[in-house]
Design a protein around this motif. Sequence first.
Motif, PDB file in Angstrom:
ATOM      1  N   VAL A  41       0.825  -1.217   0.000  1.00  0.00           N
ATOM      2  CA  VAL A  41       0.000   0.000   0.000  1.00  0.00           C
ATOM      3  C   VAL A  41       0.857   1.264   0.000  1.00  0.00           C
ATOM      4  N   PRO A  42       1.779   1.438   0.956  1.00  0.00           N
ATOM      5  CA  PRO A  42       2.597   2.656   0.890  1.00  0.00           C
ATOM      6  C   PRO A  42       3.481   2.711  -0.349  1.00  0.00           C
ATOM      7  N   LEU A  43       3.905   1.551  -0.854  1.00  0.00           N
ATOM      8  CA  LEU A  43       4.751   1.541  -2.046  1.00  0.00           C
ATOM      9  C   LEU A  43       3.998   2.056  -3.266  1.00  0.00           C
ATOM     10  N   LEU A  44       2.721   1.737  -3.371  1.00  0.00           N
ATOM     11  CA  LEU A  44       1.916   2.229  -4.485  1.00  0.00           C
ATOM     12  C   LEU A  44       1.827   3.747  -4.467  1.00  0.00           C
ATOM     13  N   PHE A  45       1.642   4.315  -3.288  1.00  0.00           N
ATOM     14  CA  PHE A  45       1.525   5.769  -3.191  1.00  0.00           C
ATOM     15  C   PHE A  45       2.877   6.455  -3.415  1.00  0.00           C
ATOM     16  N   LEU A  46       3.964   5.782  -3.071  1.00  0.00           N
ATOM     17  CA  LEU A  46       5.277   6.341  -3.349  1.00  0.00           C
ATOM     18  C   LEU A  46       5.604   6.288  -4.841  1.00  0.00           C
ATOM     19  N   ARG A  47       5.074   5.283  -5.513  1.00  0.00           N
ATOM     20  CA  ARG A  47       5.413   5.088  -6.927  1.00  0.00           C
ATOM     21  C   ARG A  47       4.627   6.003  -7.845  1.00  0.00           C
ATOM     22  N   TYR A  48       3.355   6.280  -7.519  1.00  0.00           N
ATOM     23  CA  TYR A  48       2.487   7.019  -8.432  1.00  0.00           C
ATOM     24  C   TYR A  48       2.201   8.424  -7.897  1.00  0.00           C
TER      25      TYR A  48
END
Length: 402
Positions: free
Chosen positions: A213-220
């Motif tokens: 979840v946090p990785l998705l927000f960091l990526r996009y």
Amino acid sequence: MDFLKVTPSSSGVKSNLGPWTLFLFAATCGASVANVYYAQPLLGSMAADFGLDTADIGIVVTLTQIGYAAGLLLIVPLADIANRRRLVITQTMLLSAAAAAVGLAPSTFMLLVAMIALGLLSVVVQVVVALTASLTGPEERGRAVGLVTSGVVIGILAARLWAGLLADLGGWRTVYLASGMLMLIMSMLLAKTLPREKPSGSKEGYVAILRSVPLLFLRYPLLRARAVLAFLIFASFSTLWTAMVLPLSASPYLMSHTAIGLFGLAGVAGALAASGAGRLADRGLAQPVTGASLALLAISWAAILCLPASLPVFLLGVVALDFAVQAVHVTNQTLILAARPEARSRLVGGYMVFYSAGSALGAITSTMIYAYAGWPGVCALGCSFSVMALVFWWITRPMPRA
């Protein structure tokens, strides 16, 4: 009657939701999220029933919100790998039991435990929103999400009025017992309506999806930008709906909780009018809709400032504010749900954490500001959140759609 309408789609998606299914989804969302807000006008009665100080009973609202935040992080992402039909029905049935447990709580301890469970299970709302996006094609997704999300806003705004009316008739416990019965009925309707699902085929484990979840927000960047907008617009939204009870219950109006709850109907009108924002987002007009809505949000505070001098002008401001917030919220979700189809539940859950944080900030700061600067100070606070959102959108508007 066929609740699921199957139609061909130019995108290759075969299943589009019919109007009755969308209505059921919206009603389920409204009835579920209302459980988080029922307690606000009932705190005095609950404190008297359990022999607690008025200051201490506020923990009920806090624990419910903590449970809701935990559900966003721990339950909603599960829908990306679990059978969503089974998950929605199970959550709704357990939510029915949790509401009944609140209504029947024999002690303060049992009340607090039941309130945590109530908040935890109310996140079925976000699973339903993600499911709606999955069952509709791209050309209809924004419209469908807008209609279902309208049920969420209506549930939030109508909860105070509904709780006040039922409490006046049969006491605060009646509110939760009635909610438990309603959620049980919803679970049975959903069991008959929701289509059977094939296994998701995902090889990700539960821990892996939580970490993602946090990785998705960091990526996009788009996800981060829309999450920040959610934080700011719901801080503005909560500033109004938390603090407005203070001047309306004072001279010259001296309104009861039930009378103040009627103002939620004005907010419902605004929210319903904004449900069409998803259609405009489907047509590629997400950025113009966002900018215009944020400008309206900031301007609405000028009308809200007219309380107590002019109640009609204040009502216009309330309608405008709820219209603007709902339009941006629907547009946000339409864009986010299109970013990563296989991770829609995680995206919605992460996004709604920002929504909850913004709501909490508005609730805490608005009452503090009112104590020191009165209603003009509250309006200045709400307008500040709105202007910050508009400026942030202007700075980030060149950002790609996905």
